[in-house]
Each structure stands twice: as C-alpha cells, then as structure tokens.
Design a protein around this motif. Sequence first.
Motif, mmCIF file in Angstrom:
data_model
loop_
_atom_site.group_PDB
_atom_site.id
_atom_site.type_symbol
_atom_site.label_atom_id
_atom_site.label_comp_id
_atom_site.label_asym_id
_atom_site.label_seq_id
_atom_site.Cartn_x
_atom_site.Cartn_y
_atom_site.Cartn_z
ATOM 1 N N GLY A 1 0.785 -1.230 0.000
ATOM 2 C CA GLY A 1 0.000 0.000 0.000
ATOM 3 C C GLY A 1 0.810 1.271 0.000
ATOM 4 N N ASP A 2 2.126 1.188 0.236
ATOM 5 C CA ASP A 2 2.973 2.384 0.227
ATOM 6 C C ASP A 2 3.253 2.842 -1.208
ATOM 7 O OD1 ASP A 2 3.066 2.294 2.959
ATOM 8 O OD2 ASP A 2 5.060 1.392 3.072
ATOM 9 N N VAL A 3 3.480 4.140 -1.353
ATOM 10 C CA VAL A 3 3.698 4.750 -2.668
ATOM 11 C C VAL A 3 5.003 5.538 -2.648
ATOM 12 C CG1 VAL A 3 2.768 6.349 -4.388
ATOM 13 C CG2 VAL A 3 1.208 4.914 -3.055
ATOM 14 N N PHE A 4 5.739 5.494 -3.771
ATOM 15 C CA PHE A 4 7.013 6.224 -3.871
ATOM 16 C C PHE A 4 7.145 6.760 -5.287
ATOM 17 C CE2 PHE A 4 11.645 6.838 -3.811
ATOM 18 C CZ PHE A 4 11.837 7.337 -2.522
ATOM 19 N N VAL A 5 7.765 7.927 -5.418
ATOM 20 C CA VAL A 5 7.933 8.582 -6.716
ATOM 21 C C VAL A 5 9.410 8.615 -7.105
ATOM 22 C CG1 VAL A 5 7.687 10.742 -8.001
ATOM 23 C CG2 VAL A 5 5.874 9.999 -6.443
ATOM 24 N N PHE A 6 9.688 8.298 -8.382
ATOM 25 C CA PHE A 6 11.039 8.387 -8.937
ATOM 26 C C PHE A 6 11.026 9.497 -9.993
ATOM 27 C CE2 PHE A 6 10.260 3.882 -7.867
ATOM 28 C CZ PHE A 6 11.206 3.712 -6.877
ATOM 29 N N PRO A 7 11.713 10.622 -9.756
ATOM 30 C CA PRO A 7 11.688 11.736 -10.708
ATOM 31 C C PRO A 7 12.283 11.361 -12.063
ATOM 32 C CG PRO A 7 12.455 12.462 -8.554
ATOM 33 C CD PRO A 7 12.426 10.964 -8.518
ATOM 34 N N ILE A 8 11.809 12.015 -13.073
ATOM 35 C CA ILE A 8 12.208 11.731 -14.449
ATOM 36 C C ILE A 8 13.726 11.769 -14.620
ATOM 37 C CG2 ILE A 8 11.897 14.157 -15.079
ATOM 38 C CD1 ILE A 8 11.096 13.223 -17.889
ATOM 39 N N GLY A 9 14.250 10.755 -15.296
ATOM 40 C CA GLY A 9 15.650 10.727 -15.676
ATOM 41 C C GLY A 9 16.633 10.297 -14.611
ATOM 42 N N LEU A 10 16.198 10.188 -13.339
ATOM 43 C CA LEU A 10 17.143 9.855 -12.272
ATOM 44 C C LEU A 10 17.283 8.334 -12.114
ATOM 45 C CD1 LEU A 10 16.336 12.468 -9.476
ATOM 46 C CD2 LEU A 10 17.936 12.610 -11.405
#
Length: 227
Positions: A152-161
């Motif tokens: 249920g946890d959410v994480f974001v990976f920024p573009i290009g990294l």
Amino acid sequence: MKSVTYFAGFLVFALVFSGGAFASDPSPLQDFCVAINDPGLVNNAFVNGKFCKDPNLVKAEDFFSQGLDVAGNTSNPSGSNVTTVNVDKIPGLNTLGISLVRIDYAPNGGINPPHTHPRATEILTVIEGTLNVGFVTSNPNNTLFTKVLNKGDVFVFPIGLIHFQQNIGKTPAVAIAALNSQNAGVITIANAVFGSKPAISRDVLTRAFQVGAAVIKLLQAPFMKQY
C-alpha cells in the motif's frame, strides 16, 4: 486480483489528472490517435512516431489490454520481471502520455536493478511484499534517497534519475507503477555500460571507474554472454 486493479486505476487517475501541461509527452490535439502500423489504414497523420488509425475504424479493443493479474517469471539473474503496458500494447495510448507496468520480484533479494526512464517520472505502489527502493540525484551531489515500502505504500522516482527496487522480504513481491509517457524508455545502467554493442573501450571504462582492465573484463563478462 482486485487489489492490483484498484491500485492500477488509482495510479492512472492520478497521473492523468495531475500531469496536465507538465506531462512528459506533448498534449494531444484530438480526442485520440490510435496507433497503427498498417499504411493502408492510416489517415495520413503521423503523431509521436505512430500513424493514426482512421477514427471510424477505432474499436474498444484499441484501448484495452489484459494480463496484469498474471505473475511474471522471475527466474533470471536479477530475480525480477517487468510486464509493460505501453503504446505497443494498447494502441489507444498514442499521444495520451501515460503507461503502466507490473513488476514482480523474487524472494530474498529480487531486484529491479538501477535504471533510468529518459522520458517519464514514475509513481510506484507496492501490492504485495516489502521493497527497499531509492533514487540518486544528479551531479555533483549524487544524493541517495531511499525508503522501505510495505503493501500500500507509494514512492515517486523523478524523471531521468537512476533508481531501483529490491525485495527484502522472504516472499514474492509485486508492485504496480505508472509513468507519464506512452513510451517511457528504460536504460539499465549495468547493461548499458558493460553490455553495449559494440562494447565501450576498456580504456574508457578503466579510467571512468578507476579500476584495472581485469576488473572491467570481469564486469563485462556476464553482460556480453547475453548477446
């Protein structure tokens, strides 16, 4: 798997309504442009690298795919499998600036190795299991942001990294991720550096990694065998 459907729907909704003018892909200029490879059925439009299907020939199936309830085969050196749903799977995604993946991880260390998406930001949620995830910022700081995620946890990976996920649990793990591009692209760092075709000069790699040629040869070996 109801939980997969729920989270997949949530992620698609979030990206569609939050992307707007900030989406990685250009905004569409029409309701849809269903991708087609048959030149006999095109209407002479060429958008985002794909011909547009005649709108009068478009069907519901052009916006449909199935199979995300099926676990991917993780019997490989990385212990992971990525099932991609992009414009190549759903032609109706053409120009809409969104795609989806299911990622399966083997128990005890299955990893989606360090990689980048050159054309998209990724938002990931854990459906089953426990993952250690992270991304590294650009030069000169190269700061690592890492987090342990549970169901249920959410994480974001920024573009290009450069980013990664690893299953740190003793049971299989599953995640669903959405990306704000119809074709985000992926560059797996180790494969690109040590398994390029033709190979990058060992002199370049020894200087870049500041190790001896024997070490570079050893690192290249498993990737060269794949080709």
